[in-house]
Design a protein around this motif. Structure first.
Motif, short mmCIF file in Angstrom:
data_model
loop_
_atom_site.label_atom_id
_atom_site.label_comp_id
_atom_site.label_asym_id
_atom_site.label_seq_id
_atom_site.Cartn_x
_atom_site.Cartn_y
_atom_site.Cartn_z
N VAL A 163 42.94 -6.12 37.45
CA VAL A 163 43.63 -6.86 38.52
C VAL A 163 42.87 -6.63 39.82
O VAL A 163 42.48 -5.50 40.13
N ARG A 164 42.68 -7.69 40.59
CA ARG A 164 41.91 -7.60 41.83
C ARG A 164 42.79 -7.92 43.03
O ARG A 164 43.82 -8.59 42.88
N PRO A 165 42.40 -7.42 44.21
CA PRO A 165 43.18 -7.71 45.42
C PRO A 165 43.43 -9.20 45.59
O PRO A 165 42.51 -10.01 45.47
N GLY A 166 44.69 -9.54 45.84
CA GLY A 166 45.07 -10.93 46.00
C GLY A 166 45.66 -11.55 44.74
O GLY A 166 46.29 -12.61 44.81
N ASP A 167 45.49 -10.90 43.59
CA ASP A 167 46.05 -11.43 42.34
C ASP A 167 47.57 -11.34 42.33
O ASP A 167 48.16 -10.37 42.82
N VAL A 168 48.18 -12.36 41.76
CA VAL A 168 49.65 -12.42 41.63
C VAL A 168 50.01 -12.11 40.18
O VAL A 168 49.54 -12.77 39.26
N VAL A 169 50.84 -11.10 40.00
CA VAL A 169 51.28 -10.67 38.67
C VAL A 169 52.76 -11.00 38.52
O VAL A 169 53.58 -10.58 39.34
N ALA A 170 53.10 -11.78 37.50
CA ALA A 170 54.49 -12.24 37.35
C ALA A 170 54.94 -12.15 35.90
O ALA A 170 54.13 -12.16 34.97
N VAL A 171 56.26 -12.07 35.74
CA VAL A 171 56.86 -12.13 34.41
C VAL A 171 56.96 -13.60 34.02
O VAL A 171 57.34 -14.45 34.84
N THR A 172 56.61 -13.93 32.79
CA THR A 172 56.68 -15.32 32.33
C THR A 172 58.15 -15.76 32.23
O THR A 172 59.06 -14.93 32.25
N GLU A 173 58.37 -17.06 32.12
CA GLU A 173 59.74 -17.57 32.03
C GLU A 173 60.45 -17.00 30.80
O GLU A 173 61.64 -16.67 30.86
N ALA A 174 59.73 -16.88 29.69
CA ALA A 174 60.34 -16.30 28.48
C ALA A 174 60.65 -14.82 28.71
O ALA A 174 61.69 -14.30 28.26
N GLY A 175 59.76 -14.13 29.42
CA GLY A 175 59.96 -12.71 29.67
C GLY A 175 61.16 -12.41 30.56
O GLY A 175 61.80 -11.36 30.42
N LYS A 176 61.47 -13.33 31.47
CA LYS A 176 62.60 -13.12 32.37
C LYS A 176 63.94 -13.05 31.64
O LYS A 176 64.93 -12.56 32.18
N LYS A 177 63.98 -13.54 30.41
CA LYS A 177 65.22 -13.54 29.63
C LYS A 177 65.39 -12.26 28.81
O LYS A 177 66.42 -12.07 28.18
N ILE A 178 64.39 -11.41 28.81
CA ILE A 178 64.44 -10.18 28.03
C ILE A 178 65.28 -9.12 28.76
O ILE A 178 65.02 -8.80 29.92
N GLY A 179 66.26 -8.59 28.06
CA GLY A 179 67.18 -7.64 28.67
C GLY A 179 66.51 -6.39 29.21
O GLY A 179 66.87 -5.89 30.28
N ALA A 180 65.52 -5.88 28.49
CA ALA A 180 64.84 -4.65 28.92
C ALA A 180 64.11 -4.86 30.25
O ALA A 180 64.15 -4.01 31.14
#
Length: 209
Positions: free
Chosen positions: A140-157
């Motif tokens: 990962v480099r400065p300025g990179d955006v790291v996000a949870v995918t739409e499917a991942g957002k539904k995971i309870g953990a």
């Protein structure tokens, strides 16, 4: 040597310090190192002789490698890369380790441990700059955006991890929006930003012997 699949509490006891390999569960008073603060095994309680200089450096290297949960080959390759770059080798080495995608996911609070972070990345629940990435060692480099995918957002953990991490300091080199589950790698961390129980200079001396 393959990945370690045994009880991680033994690793903390072997190094004599909490490595927080289980995430929040390591804060429990039932943590093994709290109940048995000595090395594991049949001779763990024996009074140890004064360790040699080599042993001190080896244990520091093992401690640092276990914190980040990577293989010896990966660890040494990163050291060799750090030693060829400009700047203080120890700081450069830590920056390379902190720039791994699995570590960034853990630091943002998306995962409760680096081990869980690697699993989330491999299963395709993390995107970098809107592109799904399944390689935990991705840089990962400065300025990179790291996000949870739409499917991942539904995971309870993941939801539970993000909720538990609200209000927690992610570090001045990162920012995270828990509502959108989106973070940003602002800059490379400085050594004083990292509260790690390691002396990286001993690790450098180990590999430079």
């Amino acid at each position: 040597m393959g990945r370690y699949i045994g009880p991680v509490c033994r690793l903390c006891r072997r190094e004599g310090v909490k490595l927080y390999l289980k995430g929040d569960r390591c804060y429990s008073p039932k943590c093994a190192i709290e109940r048995r603060p000595y090395a594991p095994g049949q001779h763990g309680q024996r009074r140890a002789r004064r360790p040699s200089d080599y042993a001190v450096r080896l244990r520091e290297k093992q401690k640092m490698r276990r914190i980040y949960g990577i293989s010896e080959k990966q660890f040494r390759n990163l050291f060799e890369e750090a030693s060829k770059r400009k700047g203080v080798t120890g700081t450069v080495f830590l920056r390379l380790l902190e720039s791994r995608l699995d570590n960034v996911v853990y630091r943002l609070g998306i995962a409760s441990s680096r081990k869980q972070a690697r699993q989330l990345v491999r299963h395709g629940h993390i995107a970098v700059n809107d592109r799904k990435v399944t390689v935990p060692s991705y840089r990962v480099r400065p300025g990179d955006v790291v996000a949870v995918t739409e499917a991942g957002k539904k995971i309870g953990a993941i939801q539970a991890n993000v909720e538990a991490a609200k209000g927690r300091n992610t570090g001045p080199w990162l920012e995270f929006d828990p509502e959108k589950m989106v973070g940003k790698f602002l800059r490379l961390p400085e050594r004083e930003d990292l509260a790690l129980p390691v002396n990286e200079q001993l690790v450098i001396e180990y590999y430079s012997r």
